[in-house]
Scaffold this active site. Structure first.
Site, PDB file in Angstrom:
ATOM      1  N   GLY A  64      -0.665   9.042  18.961  1.00 46.93           N
ATOM      2  CA  GLY A  64      -0.831   9.924  17.806  1.00 46.93           C
ATOM      3  C   GLY A  64      -0.147  11.268  18.034  1.00 46.93           C
ATOM      4  N   ASP A  91       7.328   5.506  19.156  1.00 48.33           N
ATOM      5  CA  ASP A  91       6.606   6.583  18.454  1.00 48.33           C
ATOM      6  C   ASP A  91       7.582   7.475  17.687  1.00 48.33           C
ATOM      7  OD1 ASP A  91       4.220   5.649  19.536  1.00 48.33           O
ATOM      8  OD2 ASP A  91       4.381   6.941  21.290  1.00 48.33           O
TER       9      ASP A  91
END
Ligand code: ADP
Length: 301
Positions: A43, A252
Site C-alpha cells: 500500500g 506496485d
C-alpha cells in the site's frame, strides 16, 4: 468534486534488510552485515509511486505508534501523499525481516502488525475518503474482509483496482468490482488453479470470465496483457527494454501508475502503456520506493 485522483488502501510496513553469507540452519546463529531499514508494504509503495508521478494521492492504512510508523508517515508525506487517513495505534507497525544472500536471493518473514488491524469499521469511518476518490486501489496485505468492505463502500462514480497479492481466493462480490484485476504470472496461476491454460492470453481471458470488468496480467520484461470485458479486446502492451538491476516493487509502480491514469480518463490500453514505463523505470534502480520515477522522468503521453 473528487478530492483525490487515487486512494490506496493497503499495507505499510518497515523493511529490515540484512546481508548474510548464508541462511542459518534450525538452532544456528549467523552474523549479518549491512542492516538497512526502508519504508515498504504494497500500500505504501503504491501511494508513494503515484504521488511521485504527480497523482493527487491519499493513503488509508494503519501503523503503530512507534518509530517505524513515524518513518512511514514521514516518507509518504515527503512524496506528497495525503496521510490524513493513516490510522495510528492498535498494534506495532508491521515489519518485513528480509535476509539477502550473496547471490541476491531473498528470504522474507512478514510480521503484519497493525496492517492486520485495518478493519471494516476503519473503512466505514473513512467513508468520505473512499467515496470521493476517482480510483480506489487495494492489495491483500490487509484482511480480506476489509477489502470486501471497500467494494461495499465505493460510490458508483469510483473505479476499483485490485492487485491480489499475496494471492488468496476472492469472493464474487470483490471479483465483479475489479476494473481491472491486476495479477502477475504467479497470482494468475494461483487464482486459476489447474485450469489455468498455457498462454498469458488464456489466463487473462480465464480471469475475465470469473467476473472482473477488466483484467491486466503483468509479464515482467514482456510487459502486460490487457483484457477489457466491455470492448471484448485482449492485447499485449510491450514494456520498454531496460537494464534490470532490482525488480522489487515493479508491480506496485505499475499498479499505481495504471490506477492514476485510468482515473484521468484514459482507456485501459493507453493507461497500461504508461504503467509499463513506470514498472520498467522502477527496475533500473535498487530498492522499491527509492527506485520509483518522478513526473519529470516519466512525462505522460
Ligand atoms: P511483479 O513485480 O508484481 O511480479 P512484474 O514482474 O510483472 O510484476 O512487473 C510489473 C511491470 O514492471 C511489468 O509489466 C513491466 O512493465 C515492468 N517490468 C518488470 N520487470 C521488467 C524488466 N526486466 N524489464 C522491463 N520492464 C519490467
Amino acid at each position: 468534486m473528487r478530492d483525490h485522483d487515487l486512494l490506496v488502501v493497503g499495507s505499510a510496513h518497515a523493511d529490515l534488510l540484512v546481508g548474510v553469507e548464508r541462511r542459518p540452519r534450525p538452532g544456528e546463529t549467523v552474523f549479518g552485515t549491512d542492516l538497512a531499514v526502508h519504508p515498504g508494504g504494497k500500500g505504501a509503495n503504491q501511494a508513494f509511486a503515484a504521488a511521485r508521478l504527480g497523482a493527487r494521492t491519499a493513503l488509508l492504512a494503519r501503523v503503530g505508534d512507534d518509530g517505524h510508523g513515524r518513518m512511514l508517515l514521514e516518507s509518504q508525506h515527503a512524496a506528497g501523499v495525503d496521510v490524513a487517513g493513516v490510522l495510528v495505534g492498535g498494534a506495532p507497525t508491521g515489519v518485513a525481516l528480509i535476509t539477502v544472500d550473496p547471490s541476491g536471493d531473498n528470504s522474507v518473514v512478514v510480521f503484519p502488525g497493525a496492517n492486520h488491524r485495518l478493519s471494516p469499521a476503519d473503512i466505514r469511518a473513512a467513508w468520505d475518503l473512499v467515496r470521493t476518490a476517482r480510483v480506489v486501489s487495494a492489495q491483500l496485505e490487509i484482511p480480506l474482509e476489509t477489502v470486501v468492505e471497500i467494494v461495499r463502500t465505493l460510490s458508483s462514480g469510483s473505479r476499483f483496482v485490485l492487485n491480489p497479492s499475496p494471492p488468496a481466493a476472492l469472493p464474487a462480490e470483490v471479483l465483479v468490482a475489479c476494473d481491472p484485476l491486476i495479477v502477475n504470472e504467479h497470482e494468475a496461476r494461483f487464482l486459476l488453479g489447474t485450469g489455468a491454460g498455457l498462454e498469458p492470453r488464456d489466463w487473462a481471458l480465464g480471469l475475465l470470465s470469473r467476473g472482473p470488468r477488466s483484467v491486466v496480467v503483468t509479464l515482467g520484461a514482456a510487459g502486460a496483457i490487457v483484457a477489457d470485458g466491455r470492448s471484448r479486446t485482449c492485447v499485449r502492451v510491450p514494456s520498454p527494454r531496460v537494464e534490470a538491476v532490482d525488480t522489487t516493487g515493479a508491480g506496485d509502480a505499475f499498479a499505481a501508475a495504471l490506477g492514476w491514469r485510468l482515473g484521468l480518463g484514459e482507456d485501459l490500453e493507453t493507461a497500461a502503456s504508461y504503467a509499463v514505463r513506470a514498472g520498467a523505470a522502477a527496475v533500473t534502480r535498487r530498492g522499491a520506493q527509492s527506485a520509483y520515477p518522478t513526473a519529470e522522468e516519466l512525462p505522460g503521453p
